[in-house]
Design an enzyme around this catalytic site. Structure first.
Site, PDB file in Angstrom:
ATOM      1  N   CYS A   1       0.858  -1.190   0.000  1.00 63.13           N
ATOM      2  CA  CYS A   1       0.000   0.000   0.000  1.00 63.13           C
ATOM      3  C   CYS A   1       0.890   1.235   0.000  1.00 63.13           C
ATOM      4  O   CYS A   1       1.741   1.389   0.875  1.00 63.13           O
ATOM      5  CB  CYS A   1      -0.909   0.024   1.221  1.00 63.13           C
ATOM      6  SG  CYS A   1      -1.879   1.538   1.299  1.00 63.13           S
TER       7      CYS A   1
ATOM      8  N   ASN B   1      -0.757  -3.611  -7.110  1.00 59.03           N
ATOM      9  CA  ASN B   1      -1.324  -2.589  -6.248  1.00 59.03           C
ATOM     10  C   ASN B   1      -1.307  -1.263  -7.015  1.00 59.03           C
ATOM     11  O   ASN B   1      -0.840  -1.209  -8.155  1.00 59.03           O
ATOM     12  CB  ASN B   1      -0.514  -2.481  -4.947  1.00 59.03           C
ATOM     13  CG  ASN B   1      -1.397  -2.050  -3.770  1.00 59.03           C
ATOM     14  OD1 ASN B   1      -2.250  -1.172  -3.913  1.00 59.03           O
ATOM     15  ND2 ASN B   1      -1.202  -2.670  -2.626  1.00 59.03           N
TER      16      ASN B   1
ATOM     17  N   GLY C   1      -7.019  -1.738 -13.749  1.00 56.52           N
ATOM     18  CA  GLY C   1      -7.670  -1.140 -14.911  1.00 56.52           C
ATOM     19  C   GLY C   1      -8.496  -2.078 -15.758  1.00 56.52           C
ATOM     20  O   GLY C   1      -8.588  -1.890 -16.969  1.00 56.52           O
TER      21      GLY C   1
ATOM     22  N   GLY D   1     -11.622  -3.728 -10.055  1.00 57.72           N
ATOM     23  CA  GLY D   1     -11.547  -2.787  -8.939  1.00 57.72           C
ATOM     24  C   GLY D   1     -12.258  -1.483  -9.213  1.00 57.72           C
ATOM     25  O   GLY D   1     -13.472  -1.379  -9.107  1.00 57.72           O
ATOM     26  N   THR D   2     -11.474  -0.486  -9.638  1.00 60.69           N
ATOM     27  CA  THR D   2     -11.984   0.870  -9.816  1.00 60.69           C
ATOM     28  C   THR D   2     -13.205   0.941 -10.733  1.00 60.69           C
ATOM     29  O   THR D   2     -14.087   1.782 -10.527  1.00 60.69           O
ATOM     30  CB  THR D   2     -10.836   1.762 -10.337  1.00 60.69           C
ATOM     31  OG1 THR D   2      -9.771   1.698  -9.379  1.00 60.69           O
ATOM     32  CG2 THR D   2     -11.260   3.213 -10.496  1.00 60.69           C
TER      33      THR D   2
END
Lengths: 254, 303
Positions: free
Chosen positions: B130, B192, B244, B265-266
């Protein structure tokens, strides 16, 4: 919460960069609690832009209305939505206002912060007064719509072009003093810029009455998954999208 | 019918599509908006022993092609997760496997979180990358020696399938891949977010309260594909690829580069249906190109 494609019924420019967007969703209109919001995928940007959250101005007769101001890329793109177009909407989202009030409900709004107060006014059975503030009379939105609901309006503008000259807290403080003199109960409900929210929360605490404060923080997911839209509260970092947007005045840490 | 089952380092998934840590909460938040039946697994956001407040606000900035965030791993802690959140998730979603993403401020804490989760979830994903938390996160993922130490400690603490989520911002991913392999990891999660920064030119201040954050979304996809490609050539460990993915085409690229499963994810933030669209699109791709199993797509890159 549901996610669905909704047909646009109306999309009206009311001047000053403000618009009403009305879409069809009997499911959301029925389930919507005042103070909750909808999360809209902006059609022209949908490939990569985040959704945009909007307070619900009205929810009745199978229709949901949002009142928004064009402030950036997302809202500018939303301007292009035409009547008949579908928009993808998630909602109802968030923790709204309580729809009951002991005594008089004092609704305090600034700018497009009046949006959730309109649905609240529609649903609240108790006497209510709208206190509305802005820089000039053009910033006082939706007065006609509040009048239609029979809501008493007390306004203030910084330049004195409508109502009292100065901040909206002037007529608000006068009303609070009057209610206290009469020994009547009241509660405060507000949405608008942070300065206004804090002023209202302070008055709720000082007078020992319920204060329901609707916070506006930039959101990503709108459902409590990402932890972006944080507001400090007595419970720590609370998510505006799920623990809010409406918080109790005594829970907020400024 | 294309066989969509995958085995990711011992984690059996009926779909090769999972959700990426930090984008899907603890798996309960999107109930009503996501078709859970097409999810091979959900990844629960970063857990450590105690609750953690995360970073100050603002925590994100939207940028062309993605999102820069510095949430800072706000979370409820393992005890609350196991007592309240996980049982609720199970009651609502049935048998979907849970990958618990974990982190800690020390090697001992990583091991402790893993021990607490043993037998309670289906897999563990260690976050050693992270970019937004100093104490935990990236300090363990930027040195192969320290990485070995923390992976070994977690390995000793759990029998669950163990994934390690690696940082993209290293000169070569290979030493980190090898360190994971040698320390008993069962799979790799790549990638990540990429360290990033956004500045408000009017105020001349960083947009994020944390000053810097991590970039995710469309812009990171080609970077992630390259890292999956590099990692796959260096190891036999299966790879859970993320970065992505908005459509099946993005996911297919990862499989061809060497992934055994993917995580969305996003994209979910904009389109909660992205996960099920990716699943449907992957099956359709396999059908069209004559792959009877999604597993045959892994590393099927033509030279």
């Amino acid at each position: 919460m549901i996610a669905q494609n909704c047909r646009t019924i109306e999309h009206n420019d009311i001047g000053g960069g403000y618009r009403y967007l009305v879409f069809e969703s009997p499911e959301m209109a029925t389930a919507m609690i005042p103070g909750q919001f909808v999360h809209i995928r902006v059609p022209a940007l949908e490939e990569s832009a985040l959704r945009r959250p909007f307070s619900v101005f009205d929810a009745a007769d199978g229709l949901v209305t949002v009142l928004y101001k064009t402030v950036g890329r997302g809202t500018a793109a939303l301007n292009g939505v035409k009547v008949g177009d579908t928009v993808n909407v998630m909602g109802p989202l968030g923790h709204g206002f309580p729809v009951k009030c002991e005594g008089t409900a004092l609704l305090v709004g600034g700018g497009y912060g009046v949006a959730p107060l309109h649905l609240l006014a529609r649903r609240l059975a108790t006497p209510k007064i709208l206190f509305i503030g802005g820089r000039t009379k053009d910033d006082l939105l939706a007065l006609d719509r509040f009048k239609k609901l029979g809501v008493e309006i007390r306004a203030a503008t910084n330049d004195g072009s409508f109502g009292e000259k100065g901040f909206v807290t002037i007529p608000l403080d006068a009303a609070i003093a009057e209610l206290k003199t009469k020994g009547e109960k009241f509660a405060l409900f507000t949405c608008g810029p942070d300065g206004l929210l804090k002023a209202v929360a302070d008055r709720a605490i000082a007078n020992g009455v319920p204060g329901h404060i609707s916070m506006d923080r930039h959101m990503i997911c709108g459902v409590g998954a990402c932890y972006a839209c944080i507001q400090k509260t007595v419970r720590g970092n609370s998510r505006c999208c799920i623990e809010g947007p409406v918080f109790r005045s005594e829970d907020l840490v400024w | 019918m294309v066989d969509m089952n995958v085995n990711l380092g011992g984690l059996k998934m009926a779909s090769p599509v999972a959700t990426a840590s930090g984008t899907f909460g603890y798996g309960i938040e999107y109930i009503g908006a996501v078709d859970y039946s097409k999810l091979g697994a959900i990844t629960a956001k970063g857990l450590r022993v105690e609750a953690w407040p995360g970073n100050p606000s603002p925590r994100h900035a939207e940028v062309p092609g993605g999102l820069v965030n510095a949430i800072g791993l706000q979370g409820t802690g393992v005890a609350h997760y196991l007592k309240i959140t996980l049982p609720f998730f199970r009651s609502k979603t049935g048998k979907i496997p849970v990958i618990a993403n974990i982190w800690g401020g020390s090697v001992e804490e990583y091991a402790e979180v893993a021990r607490m989760l043993d037998d309670k979830v289906e897999a563990i994903e260690m976050n050693v990358s992270c970019p937004n938390v100093k104490a935990g996160g990236h300090t363990f993922g930027q040195d192969p020696k320290i990485l070995s130490e923390v992976v070994s400690a977690v390995r000793a603490a759990t029998k669950l399938p163990l994934f390690v989520k690696l940082a993209p911002n290293v000169p070569s991913i290979v030493p980190y891949v090898k360190a994971c392999e040698d320390s008993g990891a069962d799979a790799l999660s790549l990638i990540n977010t990429i360290p990033a920064m956004v500045i408000d030119v009017e105020t001349r201040k960083p947009v994020l309260a944390n000053s810097t954050g991590g970039l995710s979304g469309r812009a990171v996809h080609p970077v992630a594909v390259k890292l999956v490609y590099d990692a796959h050539r260096a190891t036999k460990l299966p790879i859970l690829a993320m970065g992505g993915i908005y459509s099946a085409k993005d996911a297919v690229e990862f499989f061809l580069a060497g992934a055994s499963a993917v995580a969305v994810g996003t994209a979910t933030f904009t389109n909660p249906e992205a996960v099920s669209n990716v699943y449907d699109g992957l099956a359709a791709y396999c059908e069209k190109h004559g792959f009877q199993s999604i597993r045959d797509l892994t590393g099927a890159l033509e030279s």
